[in-house]
Motif scaffolding. Structure first.
Motif, PDB file in Angstrom:
ATOM      1  N   TRP A  89     -14.669  -7.904   2.819  1.00 41.91           N
ATOM      2  CA  TRP A  89     -13.497  -7.886   2.620  1.00 41.91           C
ATOM      3  C   TRP A  89     -12.379  -7.051   1.860  1.00 41.91           C
ATOM      4  O   TRP A  89     -12.394  -6.341   1.933  1.00 41.91           O
ATOM      5  CB  TRP A  89     -11.989  -8.133   3.417  1.00 41.91           C
ATOM      6  N   ARG A 131     -14.352  -3.313   0.932  1.00 40.61           N
ATOM      7  CA  ARG A 131     -13.829  -2.334   1.766  1.00 40.61           C
ATOM      8  C   ARG A 131     -13.513  -0.867   1.241  1.00 40.61           C
ATOM      9  O   ARG A 131     -13.012  -0.972   0.407  1.00 40.61           O
ATOM     10  CB  ARG A 131     -12.690  -2.192   2.595  1.00 40.61           C
ATOM     11  N   VAL A 141      -5.652 -10.122   7.049  1.00 38.16           N
ATOM     12  CA  VAL A 141      -6.591 -10.659   8.017  1.00 38.16           C
ATOM     13  C   VAL A 141      -7.038 -11.865   7.882  1.00 38.16           C
ATOM     14  O   VAL A 141      -7.140 -12.722   7.408  1.00 38.16           O
ATOM     15  CB  VAL A 141      -8.010 -10.143   7.168  1.00 38.16           C
ATOM     16  N   LEU A 155      -3.022  -8.339  -1.383  1.00 43.24           N
ATOM     17  CA  LEU A 155      -1.031  -7.798  -2.234  1.00 43.24           C
ATOM     18  C   LEU A 155      -1.207  -6.589  -2.351  1.00 43.24           C
ATOM     19  O   LEU A 155      -0.254  -5.271  -2.229  1.00 43.24           O
ATOM     20  CB  LEU A 155      -0.752  -8.570  -3.405  1.00 43.24           C
ATOM     21  N   ASP A 156      -2.730  -5.637  -2.894  1.00 45.17           N
ATOM     22  CA  ASP A 156      -2.818  -4.179  -3.635  1.00 45.17           C
ATOM     23  C   ASP A 156      -2.277  -3.254  -2.254  1.00 45.17           C
ATOM     24  O   ASP A 156      -2.224  -2.609  -2.380  1.00 45.17           O
ATOM     25  CB  ASP A 156      -3.852  -4.234  -3.691  1.00 45.17           C
ATOM     26  N   ARG A 157      -2.077  -3.787  -0.941  1.00 41.90           N
ATOM     27  CA  ARG A 157      -1.584  -2.900   0.304  1.00 41.90           C
ATOM     28  C   ARG A 157      -0.611  -3.617   0.913  1.00 41.90           C
ATOM     29  O   ARG A 157      -0.676  -2.604   1.831  1.00 41.90           O
ATOM     30  CB  ARG A 157      -3.194  -3.051   0.926  1.00 41.90           C
ATOM     31  N   CYS A 158      -0.846  -4.462   0.976  1.00 38.99           N
ATOM     32  CA  CYS A 158       0.541  -5.422   1.591  1.00 38.99           C
ATOM     33  C   CYS A 158       2.001  -4.515   1.217  1.00 38.99           C
ATOM     34  O   CYS A 158       2.194  -4.374  -0.103  1.00 38.99           O
ATOM     35  CB  CYS A 158       0.337  -6.301   1.421  1.00 38.99           C
ATOM     36  N   THR A 159       2.820  -3.756   2.044  1.00 39.94           N
ATOM     37  CA  THR A 159       3.907  -3.193   1.696  1.00 39.94           C
ATOM     38  C   THR A 159       5.291  -4.118   1.807  1.00 39.94           C
ATOM     39  O   THR A 159       6.168  -3.713   1.667  1.00 39.94           O
ATOM     40  CB  THR A 159       4.434  -1.689   2.621  1.00 39.94           C
ATOM     41  N   ARG A 160       5.052  -5.280   2.097  1.00 39.70           N
ATOM     42  CA  ARG A 160       5.924  -6.798   2.482  1.00 39.70           C
ATOM     43  C   ARG A 160       7.457  -6.109   3.408  1.00 39.70           C
ATOM     44  O   ARG A 160       8.458  -6.530   3.509  1.00 39.70           O
ATOM     45  CB  ARG A 160       6.827  -6.699   1.203  1.00 39.70           C
ATOM     46  N   HIS A 173      -1.275  -1.430   7.550  1.00 43.66           N
ATOM     47  CA  HIS A 173      -1.708  -1.686   5.921  1.00 43.66           C
ATOM     48  C   HIS A 173      -2.982  -1.687   5.978  1.00 43.66           C
ATOM     49  O   HIS A 173      -3.703  -1.679   4.656  1.00 43.66           O
ATOM     50  CB  HIS A 173      -1.437  -1.156   5.120  1.00 43.66           C
ATOM     51  N   ASP A 174      -3.505  -2.638   6.738  1.00 44.09           N
ATOM     52  CA  ASP A 174      -4.984  -3.459   6.728  1.00 44.09           C
ATOM     53  C   ASP A 174      -4.758  -3.874   5.476  1.00 44.09           C
ATOM     54  O   ASP A 174      -6.420  -4.735   5.240  1.00 44.09           O
ATOM     55  CB  ASP A 174      -6.227  -2.798   6.918  1.00 44.09           C
ATOM     56  N   LEU A 221      -1.263   3.838  13.173  1.00 45.18           N
ATOM     57  CA  LEU A 221      -0.883   4.372  11.361  1.00 45.18           C
ATOM     58  C   LEU A 221      -1.522   5.355  10.948  1.00 45.18           C
ATOM     59  O   LEU A 221      -1.329   6.332  10.613  1.00 45.18           O
ATOM     60  CB  LEU A 221      -0.537   3.051  10.292  1.00 45.18           C
ATOM     61  N   ALA A 233       1.915  -6.172  -6.837  1.00 44.64           N
ATOM     62  CA  ALA A 233       0.511  -7.039  -7.595  1.00 44.64           C
ATOM     63  C   ALA A 233       0.196  -7.595  -8.183  1.00 44.64           C
ATOM     64  O   ALA A 233      -0.153  -9.118  -9.270  1.00 44.64           O
ATOM     65  CB  ALA A 233      -0.624  -6.743  -5.937  1.00 44.64           C
ATOM     66  N   SER A 285      -4.707 -10.238  -6.245  1.00 45.21           N
ATOM     67  CA  SER A 285      -3.940  -9.479  -5.948  1.00 45.21           C
ATOM     68  C   SER A 285      -4.066 -10.103  -3.961  1.00 45.21           C
ATOM     69  O   SER A 285      -4.367  -9.403  -3.024  1.00 45.21           O
ATOM     70  CB  SER A 285      -4.382  -8.329  -6.137  1.00 45.21           C
ATOM     71  N   ARG A 316       4.729 -16.249   4.896  1.00 43.83           N
ATOM     72  CA  ARG A 316       3.731 -14.659   4.198  1.00 43.83           C
ATOM     73  C   ARG A 316       4.114 -14.868   2.859  1.00 43.83           C
ATOM     74  O   ARG A 316       4.964 -13.749   2.041  1.00 43.83           O
ATOM     75  CB  ARG A 316       4.551 -13.314   4.759  1.00 43.83           C
ATOM     76  N   HIS A 317       3.937 -16.126   2.729  1.00 46.81           N
ATOM     77  CA  HIS A 317       3.734 -16.095   1.317  1.00 46.81           C
ATOM     78  C   HIS A 317       2.600 -17.891   0.883  1.00 46.81           C
ATOM     79  O   HIS A 317       2.474 -17.852   1.371  1.00 46.81           O
ATOM     80  CB  HIS A 317       5.011 -17.384   0.930  1.00 46.81           C
ATOM     81  N   PRO A 328       2.942  -1.521  -3.608  1.00 48.18           N
ATOM     82  CA  PRO A 328       1.913  -2.743  -3.443  1.00 48.18           C
ATOM     83  C   PRO A 328       1.082  -2.979  -5.192  1.00 48.18           C
ATOM     84  O   PRO A 328       1.326  -4.061  -5.107  1.00 48.18           O
ATOM     85  CB  PRO A 328       0.961  -2.559  -1.968  1.00 48.18           C
ATOM     86  N   ALA A 329       0.627  -2.353  -5.059  1.00 48.68           N
ATOM     87  CA  ALA A 329      -0.314  -2.614  -6.292  1.00 48.68           C
ATOM     88  C   ALA A 329       0.166  -3.299  -7.571  1.00 48.68           C
ATOM     89  O   ALA A 329       0.346  -4.407  -8.786  1.00 48.68           O
ATOM     90  CB  ALA A 329      -1.534  -1.426  -6.767  1.00 48.68           C
ATOM     91  N   MET A 382     -17.463  -4.170   9.019  1.00 49.21           N
ATOM     92  CA  MET A 382     -15.922  -3.958   8.876  1.00 49.21           C
ATOM     93  C   MET A 382     -16.053  -2.574   7.947  1.00 49.21           C
ATOM     94  O   MET A 382     -16.647  -2.406   7.006  1.00 49.21           O
ATOM     95  CB  MET A 382     -15.933  -4.403   7.802  1.00 49.21           C
ATOM     96  N   LEU A 427      10.455   0.667  -0.678  1.00 44.45           N
ATOM     97  CA  LEU A 427       9.767   0.579   0.076  1.00 44.45           C
ATOM     98  C   LEU A 427      10.432   0.618   2.176  1.00 44.45           C
ATOM     99  O   LEU A 427       9.743   0.598   2.897  1.00 44.45           O
ATOM    100  CB  LEU A 427       8.819  -0.345   0.393  1.00 44.45           C
ATOM    101  N   SER A 460     -15.452   1.121   6.046  1.00 45.08           N
ATOM    102  CA  SER A 460     -14.632   0.599   4.170  1.00 45.08           C
ATOM    103  C   SER A 460     -13.783   1.876   4.943  1.00 45.08           C
ATOM    104  O   SER A 460     -13.814   3.300   5.572  1.00 45.08           O
ATOM    105  CB  SER A 460     -15.373   1.032   3.615  1.00 45.08           C
ATOM    106  N   PHE A 461     -12.708   2.192   3.663  1.00 45.28           N
ATOM    107  CA  PHE A 461     -11.274   3.138   3.651  1.00 45.28           C
ATOM    108  C   PHE A 461     -11.841   4.332   3.535  1.00 45.28           C
ATOM    109  O   PHE A 461     -11.428   5.493   3.899  1.00 45.28           O
ATOM    110  CB  PHE A 461     -10.731   2.708   2.918  1.00 45.28           C
ATOM    111  N   ARG A 501      -1.891 -17.668  -4.500  1.00 46.57           N
ATOM    112  CA  ARG A 501      -2.790 -16.101  -4.707  1.00 46.57           C
ATOM    113  C   ARG A 501      -3.653 -16.218  -5.958  1.00 46.57           C
ATOM    114  O   ARG A 501      -3.384 -16.665  -7.102  1.00 46.57           O
ATOM    115  CB  ARG A 501      -1.577 -15.006  -5.185  1.00 46.57           C
TER     116      ARG A 501
END
Lengths: 274, 582
Positions: free
Chosen positions: B579, B582, B566, B429-434, B562-563, A72, A129, B461, B454-455, A125-126, A1, A241, A3-4, B458
């Motif tokens: 994961w 990353r 997974v 959830l830190d990357r998911c833009t919903r 947005h990766d 993207l 969260a 995140s 999608r719920h 998103p953060a 995988m 968003l 990394s970003f 959790r």
């Protein structure tokens, strides 16, 4: 995988190399008294179509083409590269004519909306969260009305059991409008916790005048106010968003149309350059 | 005005028998031979008679010499009884090229495009069953596929030169392990000369065992004996052991079962308890600080490795099938010649089968046959249990997969038994833009019906979404009366055969994670289908099928820009750790 960080480095390097080659090519054209504007125009128009193609790819997820994440990445770096390409195309001067200016404004707005969207999709998103509960956007109205019902039932029960109306009156005056109505547009533009803090402070103040039964209900109301505020925050952020994408896409298609017209007009009046 | 309701026939368990229909005289013949002769037909209810089971859940297959009956690593859901001839069980793996495994075919660009184009606009549209052949259940795939591709192992003696094999004769069972534990076949079985076998699908075997104590005991004994040697050979340090020593080990092994086989029934109360109470309710296999009494091998299921911390217990890791507990302590005890105590506790999560090898057997038959460097290597590998909060030998690092996963996340995965998921859907959830692109992609690949939500629960995140996890132990399959839910033979993906699903919702109720949903079926015009007899709506069980027929794999993961999403094997902490970082 991968990394970003390594992915960012790889993509940025690739973008810089391609742009350097393009800059070199335009300079070479200039040194040999040639015209690079048609060449850069073709490349720019092609990249705009490529960028717009991402939305088509999203609409056809069953097709065996690269993953949306790869698309993207390509979309972001190609779009960033178009800023330099646009500058090369207009020879780093401000557009003058109506058509040119329209294209420049549309391009600028699309580009800026893309950058803003990129920042938002990386930061919002953060923030979401960190909220205690994860909610699906479409369920928010239902959850809001459930909260309102629960608050109302709790207060009615307190009034029934204690016989006191202090909390009931406070609820109908201050909390019921909060639970029942949606937030104003200003909140969606810039969400904040001012209202929540104010209501919680008022509830705390009210606590000294309440009977023991009412105090128990007051604790429930504290939790419900917080939860409602979390829901509103989710609604505002998720709306943002969705809306930026709507705006970004809305700008893309006029830009493509005007840029195509510009290309056609440029060919019609090429003056024998080609 | 569109029609709101339409009458249809609800499928039933025995609408279509298993493979070619058994004749009455075939059933009569079967009832003359053991073990069926000894079965008391009176113990079967009128709705599920013994004759009915044999007629509909069994079939007789003929195999020419060298034909492959079952293949190692295929997911089978039936057991076999040798009626005539012999079957040869090849214990060591045969080369892949002789097994004739077909290549997976996936649709191309145009076919995929057409498929999306043809998606109905209404939800849960079903075509009425036009042909009975459409009703063939998942269960018959394995044998049919092998028969269709006519896989034969040519030159059997040469191929078996370097392999260990066991010959089974008339009256002997095999394949019950995979059928009953929902796990892959552990060996390849060939016809040794011409052979006739009775194939019994697992639902039939289950019903026979429920009502026949002798058969149940017989199958359980076979289940233990047949799998033991295979399992021991797959265990580190035992793989290269000389046969006579392996036999000594096999003779001394103790079988133990901890927890409930149908653990899904207690999942809800278990997860709603406070953490300490839930932990205390887990059956103890080995207690921290107890003297080392040998090795514990996990045969199936999962076990939690924990140690005392403050007033409670902290999870260090979890062990799954094929993993070993106590090897470090066992080797250390031999080296220092003094009693060594267990450094951690081992507790059953759900249902766990373990094998215990006594310390004296390890000392006399295993360690004496191994060079010192191998022992030292094994001791080093198994002596350390490390997470960010705990390392059994402070200052050292395992360098392996379990070092990067934070203890709270580990506790979350273990307590909710997500470790059972071989293809769990994790959302960062830190990357998911919903944006719901994943949901739309899922719907586009499943006739406009998203097959996940999608719920879900959790931790921080990280969210485990409500999507079928294609579990290592898919308990949803246990109660299915028709076998409509089963594993894909090659991939192990848990699938539902929509045509044979009778909508009983047993699988939906059995899935502890709530990942199977019942839906009301509609016809192409949108009318809800009603059962002709009961006048009730026809329900179908639905869930994620991991897009097995999609060229790019799971559409949800493929569609995430947005990766953030997974599909992951949560039994593999190394993958999770990568994961997360990353």
């Amino acid at each position: 995988m991968k990394s970003f960080v390594s992915r960012r480095l790889y993509s940025a390097t690739l973008m810089v190399v391609v742009l350097a080659l393009l800059v070199y090519w335009t300079l070479q054209q200039k040194w040999t008294l040639g015209h690079s504007s048609f060449g850069t125009g073709y490349v720019l128009l092609a990249t705009l179509f490529f960028l717009a193609l991402y939305n088509i790819r999203k609409k056809l997820p069953v097709l065996p083409w690269a993953s949306s994440s790869d698309w993207l990445q390509a979309h972001v770096y190609v779009a960033l590269g178009t800023a330099v390409l646009f500058g090369l195309h207009v020879d780093w001067r401000l557009p003058t004519g109506f058509l040119e200016s329209t294209i420049a404004v549309l391009y600028g707005a699309t580009f800026v909306s893309g950058i803003v969207g990129l920042i938002w999709t990386r930061t919002i998103p953060a923030k979401l969260a960190r909220v205690s509960e994860e909610v699906i956007y479409e369920r928010i109205p239902m959850l809001r009305s459930q909260l309102c019902e629960r608050a109302q039932e709790a207060v009615l029960e307190a009034v029934r059991s204690s016989g006191a109306t202090t909390l009931g009156e406070f609820y109908s005056e201050r909390l019921h409008p909060y639970f029942e109505s949606s937030r104003r547009i200003g909140y969606f533009v810039r969400p904040n916790s001012r209202l929540r803090r104010r209501l919680l402070a008022e509830l705390t103040e009210m606590n000294r005048y309440l009977s023991p039964d009412e105090r128990e209900t007051c604790e429930i109301l504290f939790a419900l106010v917080r939860r409602r505020d979390d829901l509103d925050f989710h609604a505002a952020m998720q709306w943002r968003l969705k809306m930026w994408l709507f705006l970004h896409l809305g700008l893309t298609y006029p830009l493509l149309a005007v840029a195509s017209v510009h290309g056609l007009v440029a060919h019609l009046f090429d003056g024998g350059v080609l | 005005m569109p029609q709101m309701e339409v009458i249809a026939n609800r499928p039933r368990r025995w609408d279509v028998p298993f493979g070619d229909a058994m004749r009455e005289e075939d059933v009569d013949k079967l009832l003359q031979i053991e073990p069926f002769r000894s079965i008391d037909a009176e113990r079967f209810p009128a709705t599920l008679p013994l004759r009915g089971i044999l007629k509909n859940d069994a079939r007789v297959n003929y195999y020419p010499d060298g034909a492959i009956i079952v293949r190692e690593n295929d997911y089978g859901s039936s057991a076999f009884l040798v009626l005539q001839g012999r079957a040869r069980v090849v214990l060591a793996g045969l080369p892949e090229e002789v097994l004739g495994r077909p290549a997976q075919t996936k649709p191309g660009f145009l076919k995929s495009m057409l498929r999306q184009w043809r998606n109905p606009s209404l939800p849960e549209v079903r075509n009425q069953v036009a042909f009975e052949s459409d009703l063939v259940s998942n269960d018959s795939h394995e044998v049919d596929e092998l028969a269709e591709t006519r896989v034969f192992v040519q030159d059997v003696p040469r191929l078996l030169e370097n392999s260990r094999s066991v010959v089974l004769h008339a009256g002997e069972f095999f394949g019950e392990l995979a059928a009953l534990t929902r796990s892959p076949r552990t060996a390849t079985v060939l016809a040794d000369g011409e052979a006739v076998l009775l194939e019994l699908r697992w639902q039939g075997l289950r019903d026979l065992m429920r009502r026949t104590d002798a058969l149940r005991q017989h199958i359980e004994r076979l289940y233990r004996d047949n799998s033991l040697r295979v399992h021991l050979r797959e265990t580190p340090l035992l793989a290269q052991l000389p046969t006579e020593h392996l036999e000594a080990v096999a003779a001394a092994v103790r079988f133990e079962t901890h927890g409930d086989f149908q653990w899904q029934d207690t999942y809800e109360p278990y997860t709603s308890k406070p953490a300490a109470d839930a932990f205390a309710s887990e059956p103890l296999i080995v207690e921290e600080g107890s003297p080392c009494e040998g090795l514990v091998l996990i045969r199936s299921g999962f076990a939690r490795l924990s140690h005392h911390f403050g007033n409670g217990h902290r999870t260090i890791a979890y062990l799954g099938k094929g993993q070993v507990f106590g090897l470090g302590e066992s080797i250390e005890q031999v080296a220092v010649e003094e009693p060594v105590r267990a450094k951690a506790s081992l507790r059953a999560l759900g249902h766990v089968d373990v094998l215990r090898i006594p310390q004296e057997v390890m000392r006399d038959h295993v360690y004496c046959n191994l060079p010192e460097h191998l022992l030292a290597e094994a001791a080093k590998k198994h002596a350390l249990y490390c997470t960010k909060h705990f390392c059994s030998q402070p200052g050292k690092t395992l360098g392996g997969e379990q070092t990067q996963v934070e203890t709270p996340l580990l506790e979350f995965l273990v307590e909710r038994r997500f470790i059972n998921g071989a293809q769990a859907m994790l959302v960062d959830l830190d990357r998911c833009t919903r944006c719901d692109d994943c949901v739309r992609a899922c719907a586009a690949t499943h006739n406009n019906n998203p097959r996940f939500i999608r719920h879900g629960p959790r931790h921080g995140s990280t969210m485990v979404a409500h999507a079928c996890m294609h579990c290592v132990d898919p308990v949803c399959m246990i109660g299915c009366p028709t076998g409509a839910i089963g594993r894909d033979m090659a991939t192990g993906v848990v699938e539902i055969n929509d045509l044979t699903c009778i909508g009983c919702s047993t699988c939906a109720e059995s899935c502890p994670y709530g990942n199977v949903r019942m839906v009301e079926a509609r016809d192409a015009g949108g009318a809800i289908m009603f059962d002709e007899v009961t006048q009730q709506p026809i329900h179908k069980a639905t869930k994620c099928d991991l897009c097995v027929d999609q060229p790019m794999g799971p559409a949800c993961q493929h569609a995430c820009p947005h990766d953030a999403l997974v599909r992951m094997d949560l039994g593999n902490l190394g993958e999770l750790s990568h994961w997360m970082s990353r």
